[in-house]
Design a protein around this motif. Structure first.
Motif, PDB file in Angstrom:
ATOM      1  N   LEU A 144       0.816  -1.212   0.000  1.00  0.00           N
ATOM      2  CA  LEU A 144       0.000   0.000   0.000  1.00  0.00           C
ATOM      3  C   LEU A 144       0.852   1.265   0.000  1.00  0.00           C
ATOM      4  N   PHE A 145       1.935   1.275   0.801  1.00  0.00           N
ATOM      5  CA  PHE A 145       2.717   2.497   0.989  1.00  0.00           C
ATOM      6  C   PHE A 145       4.108   2.450   0.361  1.00  0.00           C
ATOM      7  N   GLY A 146       4.668   1.245   0.219  1.00  0.00           N
ATOM      8  CA  GLY A 146       6.051   1.105  -0.222  1.00  0.00           C
ATOM      9  C   GLY A 146       6.954   0.748   0.951  1.00  0.00           C
ATOM     10  N   ASP A 147       7.897  -0.169   0.719  1.00  0.00           N
ATOM     11  CA  ASP A 147       8.803  -0.628   1.774  1.00  0.00           C
ATOM     12  C   ASP A 147       9.599   0.516   2.381  1.00  0.00           C
ATOM     13  N   ASP A 148      10.181   1.353   1.537  1.00  0.00           N
ATOM     14  CA  ASP A 148      11.007   2.443   2.041  1.00  0.00           C
ATOM     15  C   ASP A 148      10.185   3.424   2.865  1.00  0.00           C
ATOM     16  N   PHE A 149       8.938   3.641   2.444  1.00  0.00           N
ATOM     17  CA  PHE A 149       8.100   4.604   3.156  1.00  0.00           C
ATOM     18  C   PHE A 149       7.792   4.106   4.566  1.00  0.00           C
ATOM     19  N   ILE A 150       7.361   2.852   4.702  1.00  0.00           N
ATOM     20  CA  ILE A 150       6.978   2.391   6.037  1.00  0.00           C
ATOM     21  C   ILE A 150       8.194   2.240   6.941  1.00  0.00           C
ATOM     22  N   ASP A 151       9.377   2.057   6.382  1.00  0.00           N
ATOM     23  CA  ASP A 151      10.558   1.971   7.220  1.00  0.00           C
ATOM     24  C   ASP A 151      10.860   3.301   7.905  1.00  0.00           C
ATOM     25  N   ALA A 152      10.314   4.383   7.373  1.00  0.00           N
ATOM     26  CA  ALA A 152      10.579   5.703   7.939  1.00  0.00           C
ATOM     27  C   ALA A 152       9.330   6.404   8.463  1.00  0.00           C
ATOM     28  N   HIS A 153       8.133   5.802   8.265  1.00  0.00           N
ATOM     29  CA  HIS A 153       6.890   6.482   8.633  1.00  0.00           C
ATOM     30  C   HIS A 153       5.921   5.503   9.300  1.00  0.00           C
ATOM     31  N   PRO A 154       5.438   5.792  10.499  1.00  0.00           N
ATOM     32  CA  PRO A 154       4.398   4.964  11.106  1.00  0.00           C
ATOM     33  C   PRO A 154       3.089   5.066  10.328  1.00  0.00           C
ATOM     34  N   VAL A 155       2.513   3.915   9.982  1.00  0.00           N
ATOM     35  CA  VAL A 155       1.257   3.906   9.224  1.00  0.00           C
ATOM     36  C   VAL A 155       0.222   2.955   9.816  1.00  0.00           C
ATOM     37  N   VAL A 156       0.656   1.920  10.542  1.00  0.00           N
ATOM     38  CA  VAL A 156      -0.237   0.881  11.041  1.00  0.00           C
ATOM     39  C   VAL A 156       0.182   0.536  12.470  1.00  0.00           C
ATOM     40  N   THR A 157      -0.784   0.159  13.299  1.00  0.00           N
ATOM     41  CA  THR A 157      -0.509  -0.115  14.710  1.00  0.00           C
ATOM     42  C   THR A 157      -0.782  -1.574  15.035  1.00  0.00           C
ATOM     43  N   GLY A 158       0.154  -2.210  15.730  1.00  0.00           N
ATOM     44  CA  GLY A 158      -0.056  -3.559  16.243  1.00  0.00           C
ATOM     45  C   GLY A 158      -0.327  -3.529  17.737  1.00  0.00           C
ATOM     46  N   ASN A 159      -0.995  -4.532  18.230  1.00  0.00           N
ATOM     47  CA  ASN A 159      -1.253  -4.644  19.668  1.00  0.00           C
ATOM     48  C   ASN A 159      -0.739  -5.981  20.172  1.00  0.00           C
ATOM     49  N   CYS A 160       0.040  -5.946  21.240  1.00  0.00           N
ATOM     50  CA  CYS A 160       0.553  -7.166  21.859  1.00  0.00           C
ATOM     51  C   CYS A 160       0.131  -7.191  23.316  1.00  0.00           C
ATOM     52  N   ASN A 161      -0.719  -8.160  23.658  1.00  0.00           N
ATOM     53  CA  ASN A 161      -1.226  -8.299  25.019  1.00  0.00           C
ATOM     54  C   ASN A 161      -0.316  -9.189  25.853  1.00  0.00           C
ATOM     55  N   GLY A 162      -0.014  -8.741  27.052  1.00  0.00           N
ATOM     56  CA  GLY A 162       0.682  -9.588  28.007  1.00  0.00           C
ATOM     57  C   GLY A 162      -0.289 -10.507  28.722  1.00  0.00           C
ATOM     58  N   ASN A 163       0.255 -11.568  29.322  1.00  0.00           N
ATOM     59  CA  ASN A 163      -0.543 -12.479  30.146  1.00  0.00           C
ATOM     60  C   ASN A 163      -0.255 -12.156  31.611  1.00  0.00           C
ATOM     61  N   SER A 164      -1.036 -11.277  32.169  1.00  0.00           N
ATOM     62  CA  SER A 164      -0.814 -10.912  33.567  1.00  0.00           C
ATOM     63  C   SER A 164      -1.166 -12.090  34.461  1.00  0.00           C
ATOM     64  N   PRO A 165      -0.373 -12.334  35.516  1.00  0.00           N
ATOM     65  CA  PRO A 165       0.735 -11.505  35.944  1.00  0.00           C
ATOM     66  C   PRO A 165       2.076 -11.920  35.340  1.00  0.00           C
ATOM     67  N   LEU A 166       2.772 -10.939  34.729  1.00  0.00           N
ATOM     68  CA  LEU A 166       4.204 -10.995  34.454  1.00  0.00           C
ATOM     69  C   LEU A 166       4.624 -12.077  33.458  1.00  0.00           C
ATOM     70  N   VAL A 167       3.847 -12.256  32.381  1.00  0.00           N
ATOM     71  CA  VAL A 167       4.206 -13.224  31.343  1.00  0.00           C
ATOM     72  C   VAL A 167       3.969 -12.593  29.973  1.00  0.00           C
ATOM     73  N   TRP A 168       4.962 -12.765  29.072  1.00  0.00           N
ATOM     74  CA  TRP A 168       4.808 -12.452  27.655  1.00  0.00           C
ATOM     75  C   TRP A 168       5.042 -13.726  26.871  1.00  0.00           C
ATOM     76  N   ASP A 169       4.130 -14.043  25.934  1.00  0.00           N
ATOM     77  CA  ASP A 169       4.232 -15.339  25.264  1.00  0.00           C
ATOM     78  C   ASP A 169       4.809 -15.215  23.854  1.00  0.00           C
ATOM     79  N   GLU A 170       5.072 -16.376  23.269  1.00  0.00           N
ATOM     80  CA  GLU A 170       5.750 -16.465  21.980  1.00  0.00           C
ATOM     81  C   GLU A 170       4.965 -15.798  20.863  1.00  0.00           C
ATOM     82  N   THR A 171       3.648 -15.962  20.872  1.00  0.00           N
ATOM     83  CA  THR A 171       2.828 -15.378  19.811  1.00  0.00           C
ATOM     84  C   THR A 171       2.936 -13.866  19.798  1.00  0.00           C
ATOM     85  N   MET A 172       2.737 -13.255  20.963  1.00  0.00           N
ATOM     86  CA  MET A 172       2.774 -11.803  21.039  1.00  0.00           C
ATOM     87  C   MET A 172       4.177 -11.265  20.772  1.00  0.00           C
TER      88      MET A 172
END
Length: 516
Positions: free
Chosen positions: A214-242
């Motif tokens: 949509l934007f071009g590889d070079d463009f997204i490497d220098a410009h934020p365009v899309v947001t990801g969300n990574c949920n932790g597993n409370s309490p105090l765990v981050w898993d492989e998927t996220m």
């Protein structure tokens, strides 16, 4: 002098319909807050939360269930014991210091670019609902068409700054391939910024590949365009998927929300301040890891906040403790000089009723006064996120527009001119026909379309229509007048080709084994 009364006539339904058909759907700029923030903690208390969180990181540690992340942490100098990573506070501070405090979101329509961070905030619709309440207010499983309709509404509602991603889950498409169609729908039906699926590392990579088309590889490497969300597993765990999805976004220099998933009293202590200390430690560990992946990559202090009923164990929305935690988290994010995300207009009600309204309004006001930057779940959320309501979606968006107006603060531009009108009108007069009123009435006071302020006689004469029916009618009108912001033909073809290739490569056998 007194100004004579101006005669008025009630506008008929035809005039109101004409006004709706010419409604301005231009997106509001990013909110620039001009109200004082609500900061209930003293500087000493901020330091106390910071110290407690750092003690947790150093002495309790955080589990990273991911071999790549563990190797990354070892190379970064962390104390890694099995899956548990103990983080020195100096290391954490050095890493999070490289997170940008502000940046600009770039949309495929440059008019919809958004300054972000510090005093700037954006409203983003809800995501992840397995059910919807549709245009007939029927609760059912969603389809790709339903998802497209929500993306169209997001495009047309001025207060929504993003088309998000899977506002509702499209049950008529294979689970394993669903992220491709969801991403395409976000891109196709709106030219605002959007979110990217993080349901697996490979899914995240697919999203980013499509974003590069949509934007071009070079463009997204220098410009934020899309947001990801990574949920932790409370309490105090981050898993492989996220963590794998986090790496995909950070390597492509795209913002990621580092979001502990808090059920206060269930996976955190049953007390506000210690809950924030734990949540803060969890968020800091992920924020620091984003900078291990790529120094300087944009990252957002995230969380999902809910408290748990001690009677039933069910998550609750709109409680005072959630507001207090939002105020505190805002202070902590500013202490670390990083932008932060919260959730908005959350409701636990099963229908769009008074409970849903009260809960949502309580949260909306709190997150605005807390100074949140990425205000997610801003439209449609009800039944603890189990469904997205078409009616609530439209009304929530108007509530966000009202909150937007409030948070802009007081307008002093016409102060002297308006004071002169006081002298013109004098005692016992009125202002309805004064030139200042005629010039300013449309912008002087917010005039909600979804709330009925007519007399009961007028309301009854027009059919005694309540807010759910009014909102559903407006949703229909918006969808009837929607105009697609067309993708470039070659880009559209490239996106479709990518989807077709990936759908041939991704097994779909498990996808239709779905439960209602």
């Amino acid at each position: 002098m007194s100004v004579a009364a101006v005669g008025t006539t009630r506008r008929g339904r035809g005039a109101r319909k004409s006004q709706r058909q010419t409604r301005d759907v231009t997106m509001l700029p990013a909110l620039k807050r001009n109200l004082p923030l609500t900061e209930p903690m003293t500087q000493e208390q901020v330091a106390r939360i910071d110290a407690a969180s750092m003690d947790i990181l150093e002495n309790v540690g955080v589990v990273f269930r991911d071999e790549i992340a563990l190797g990354d942490w070892k190379r970064a100098g962390a104390d890694v014991r099995g899956e548990r990573v103990h983080l020195d506070r100096a290391l954490v501070r050095d890493l999070i210091a490289t997170i940008p405090e502000t940046f600009t979101y770039h949309a495929r329509n440059p008019a919809n670019n958004l300054p972000f961070g510090k005093d700037h905030a954006i409203f983003v619709p809800m995501t992840g609902a397995p059910y919807l309440r549709d245009l007939d207010d029927v609760r059912r499983n969603p389809t790709l068409t339903d998802l497209a309709n929500f993306h169209k509404l997001s495009h047309m509602l001025p207060s929504m700054h993003s088309s998000a991603h899977h506002i509702v889950e499209p049950y008529d498409h294979p689970i394993s391939q669903r992220h491709l169609r969801i991403t395409y729908s976000s891109m196709k039906h709106s030219d605002k910024t959007f979110m990217g699926m993080t349901t697996s590392p490979k899914n995240a990579e697919d999203v980013l590949d499509m974003t590069a088309i949509l934007f071009g590889d070079d463009f997204i490497d220098a410009h934020p365009v899309v947001t990801g969300n990574c949920n932790g597993n409370s309490p105090l765990v981050w898993d492989e998927t996220m963590l794998g999805a986090m790496r995909a976004f950070c390597r492509r220099n795209q913002p990621v929300l580092c979001s502990p998933f808090v059920l206060g009293g269930a996976n955190t202590p049953a007390s506000v301040a210690p809950t924030v200390a734990q949540l803060n430690a969890e968020a800091l560990s992920a924020l620091a890891y984003t900078q291990v992946i790529r120094k300087g990559a944009p990252a957002i202090y995230g969380h999902y906040l809910s408290t748990v009923s001690m009677k039933s164990g069910a998550p609750m929305a709109g409680t005072p403790e959630i507001s207090l935690m939002n105020f505190m988290i805002g202070q902590m994010a500013r202490f670390y000089k990083v932008p932060w995300r919260t959730s908005n207009t959350l409701g636990g009600a099963k229908t769009f009723d008074a409970q849903a309204g009260y809960e949502s309004a309580m949260t909306l006001n709190a997150v605005l006064m807390a100074g949140a930057n990425y205000i997610w779940h801003s439209a449609g959320w009800n039944e603890a996120g189990m469904h997205c309501s078409m009616a609530k979606f439209v009304v929530d968006a108007e509530m966000c527009a009202m909150g937007y107006r409030m948070a802009q603060g007081i307008n002093w531009d016409d102060f002297d001119e308006a004071l002169r009108a006081v002298g013109d009108v004098g005692p016992g007069g009125h202002y309805l026909g004064h030139p200042h009123t005629l010039e300013n009435f449309q912008r002087a006071f917010f005039m909600p379309e979804m709330f009925d302020n007519n007399s009961i006689e007028q309301w009854q004469a027009e059919g005694s229509v309540e807010i759910t029916q009014r909102a559903l009618q407006r949703a229909r009108e918006l969808l009837d007048t929607y105009e697609e912001p067309k993708l470039d033909v070659a880009t559209d073809e490239a996106l479709r080709d990518y989807i077709a290739r990936r759908e041939r490569e991704i097994p779909a056998a498990d996808a239709l084994n779905q439960t209602d």
